[in-house]
Write a protein that holds these residues in place. Sequence first.
Motif, mmCIF file in Angstrom:
data_model
loop_
_atom_site.group_PDB
_atom_site.id
_atom_site.type_symbol
_atom_site.label_atom_id
_atom_site.label_comp_id
_atom_site.label_asym_id
_atom_site.label_seq_id
_atom_site.Cartn_x
_atom_site.Cartn_y
_atom_site.Cartn_z
ATOM 1 N N GLU A 28 -9.771 -13.277 -9.121
ATOM 2 C CA GLU A 28 -10.398 -14.543 -9.518
ATOM 3 C C GLU A 28 -9.365 -15.654 -9.638
ATOM 4 O O GLU A 28 -9.623 -16.806 -9.261
ATOM 5 N N VAL A 29 -8.193 -15.306 -10.153
ATOM 6 C CA VAL A 29 -7.119 -16.297 -10.236
ATOM 7 C C VAL A 29 -6.696 -16.731 -8.835
ATOM 8 O O VAL A 29 -6.494 -17.928 -8.568
ATOM 9 N N MET A 30 -6.580 -15.766 -7.926
ATOM 10 C CA MET A 30 -6.200 -16.093 -6.556
ATOM 11 C C MET A 30 -7.271 -16.950 -5.886
ATOM 12 O O MET A 30 -6.958 -17.892 -5.152
ATOM 13 N N HIS A 31 -8.542 -16.628 -6.143
ATOM 14 C CA HIS A 31 -9.639 -17.410 -5.572
ATOM 15 C C HIS A 31 -9.566 -18.857 -6.056
ATOM 16 O O HIS A 31 -9.698 -19.803 -5.261
ATOM 17 N N GLY A 32 -9.354 -19.047 -7.362
ATOM 18 C CA GLY A 32 -9.230 -20.396 -7.903
ATOM 19 C C GLY A 32 -8.022 -21.125 -7.345
ATOM 20 O O GLY A 32 -8.088 -22.324 -7.064
ATOM 21 N N THR A 33 -6.923 -20.386 -7.162
ATOM 22 C CA THR A 33 -5.709 -20.991 -6.620
ATOM 23 C C THR A 33 -5.929 -21.477 -5.198
ATOM 24 O O THR A 33 -5.570 -22.608 -4.846
ATOM 25 N N ILE A 34 -6.529 -20.621 -4.374
ATOM 26 C CA ILE A 34 -6.777 -21.011 -2.982
ATOM 27 C C ILE A 34 -7.738 -22.184 -2.917
ATOM 28 O O ILE A 34 -7.545 -23.120 -2.121
ATOM 29 N N ARG A 35 -8.772 -22.143 -3.756
ATOM 30 C CA ARG A 35 -9.710 -23.268 -3.785
ATOM 31 C C ARG A 35 -8.983 -24.559 -4.172
ATOM 32 O O ARG A 35 -9.211 -25.620 -3.576
ATOM 33 N N GLY A 36 -8.103 -24.479 -5.158
ATOM 34 C CA GLY A 36 -7.349 -25.662 -5.574
ATOM 35 C C GLY A 36 -6.452 -26.187 -4.475
ATOM 36 O O GLY A 36 -6.357 -27.400 -4.252
ATOM 37 N N VAL A 37 -5.785 -25.273 -3.764
ATOM 38 C CA VAL A 37 -4.914 -25.687 -2.660
ATOM 39 C C VAL A 37 -5.726 -26.367 -1.558
ATOM 40 O O VAL A 37 -5.315 -27.397 -1.001
ATOM 41 N N LEU A 38 -6.899 -25.806 -1.239
ATOM 42 C CA LEU A 38 -7.743 -26.400 -0.208
ATOM 43 C C LEU A 38 -8.278 -27.766 -0.638
ATOM 44 O O LEU A 38 -8.343 -28.695 0.175
ATOM 45 N N LEU A 39 -8.654 -27.883 -1.904
ATOM 46 C CA LEU A 39 -9.083 -29.185 -2.409
ATOM 47 C C LEU A 39 -7.949 -30.201 -2.355
ATOM 48 O O LEU A 39 -8.158 -31.381 -2.045
ATOM 49 N N ALA A 40 -6.740 -29.728 -2.647
ATOM 50 C CA ALA A 40 -5.580 -30.621 -2.608
ATOM 51 C C ALA A 40 -5.306 -31.108 -1.191
ATOM 52 O O ALA A 40 -4.789 -32.219 -0.999
ATOM 53 N N LEU A 41 -5.638 -30.290 -0.188
ATOM 54 C CA LEU A 41 -5.425 -30.703 1.204
ATOM 55 C C LEU A 41 -6.170 -31.996 1.516
ATOM 56 O O LEU A 41 -5.693 -32.827 2.297
ATOM 57 N N ILE A 42 -7.356 -32.153 0.926
ATOM 58 C CA ILE A 42 -8.153 -33.360 1.166
ATOM 59 C C ILE A 42 -7.387 -34.599 0.691
ATOM 60 O O ILE A 42 -7.396 -35.649 1.344
ATOM 61 N N VAL A 43 -6.717 -34.464 -0.452
ATOM 62 C CA VAL A 43 -5.945 -35.571 -1.008
ATOM 63 C C VAL A 43 -4.628 -35.749 -0.264
ATOM 64 O O VAL A 43 -4.225 -36.876 0.064
#
Length: 475
Positions: A28-43
């Motif tokens: 779950e931590v890894m899932h949240g981390t990857i989601r955060g990294v992907l969201l950061a890509l937009i920025v």
Amino acid sequence: MPAMHAALRCYALVAVLAVFPFHASAGEVMHGTIRGVLLALIVVYVLIFGLLLHNVLEAGGAVRALSAWLSGFGRAPAEQALLLSAAIGPFLEAVSGFGLAVVIVAPLYAALGFPARKAMVLALLTQSAVPWGALAIGTVINAELSGVSLRELGEYSAWLHVPLALFYVGAVVAVSEGRRSVRKHFDDMLIVSASLAFMTWAASAYVSVELAGAAAGGFAAVLLVGYWQLKARVRGHVREAGEEAVRPSLGKALWPYAILIGYIFITHFFDGVQRMATTFGVLHWPLYGVRLELLYSPGFALWLAALSACWLYRLSAAEVLACVKKTVKQVTPAAVATTGFIAMSAVMDGAGMTGALAEQAAAWTGSAFLAVSPLVGALGGWMSGSNSAANAMFSPFQRAMADQLHEPAIWYAAAQNVAASNMTMASPARIALVASTLGRPGGEGEAMRLVGPIAGAALVIIVLGVLIGRAAVGT
């Protein structure tokens, strides 16, 4: 501490807390981390090409030309700041979003001779009308998740923003020229704040919430310059734009910005073009709920503007390569900081930390939760640096609290919307952005100390506005 180091350490701390006190699994931590990294890509996508455009404009002399032109209209520092931060900045943020106004305005302040510490704060103050940023996408998300009318939410948000308009305009003047200058420029302040407040409300209520921010910022800029010209004519001296011989001409200096705004306008308001831009060149990760539309994002518009600037200013291959190298050097600390903080936010959300904070606030306050509602929104805006992300995070919670307390959902939705958006200016991601743009990595702490009290005072105004408005309406 530099934002890049703070982001990585905060992310590591959150990852540990997620596993132990909150019993999240490593997956779950890894899932949240990857989601955060992907969201950061937009920025980061926007950040990279925003900095590239700035460096190309600087190499071609466009920043110098624009600063000379601006100095002709606003000769006093407070006048220049009012035009840039209170009018043009909100317009740019409204048509683009993602903190793009910070990237464009901060170098102009540096070229005008503002000290770096003032330039950082004034650039961050362009984020004062984020409810209508990126064509009000965050407000649209809030309306959908809160189950309220978009037009009603835009109108209520505009009413809450009326005292904030005057407050932020006063902050712009005080930061740029000192507190004593507020009385000197009070007429300018009234014109800008009144035009921003009126046009934001009128456009939200009677035209389109999505266009309200752009209409208000553009109207305020035109009205302010017109007022200065009128005063100058009465005094027998007509203000003219700077006539300093600069390379390139003003027309060439403005063309890349025209391409930037024109592309964003066409892709957002012409259905056929919009469908193409949101169909082709799309990176989609359904498992993480993240979608990056490469052609629809302001990042692509920034790339087109930078490319056109290279051709317009006849930059050599060596000059373009130097711009690219400078961009990579600038973007690295800001990208790492942004990614770290957004990943931290995603892990906290996935592990239930942000929900626990909001629920505990609700438990402490009970029927008086409306007074705390803006603080919940502010928490989301500060953590994520995005009104859209903050509304996606907390709008359902705000709606649930309104239902539980048998209150109108609109007040909770408006409190969430306005508080989350205003706190983005003090978010670590935005502060890392302005420090990187001005070439001051490691200066984020100073920027936080300067802009933090302004954002905090704005939050107090929002809380009072929500409580007074709710009591006045009584429904």
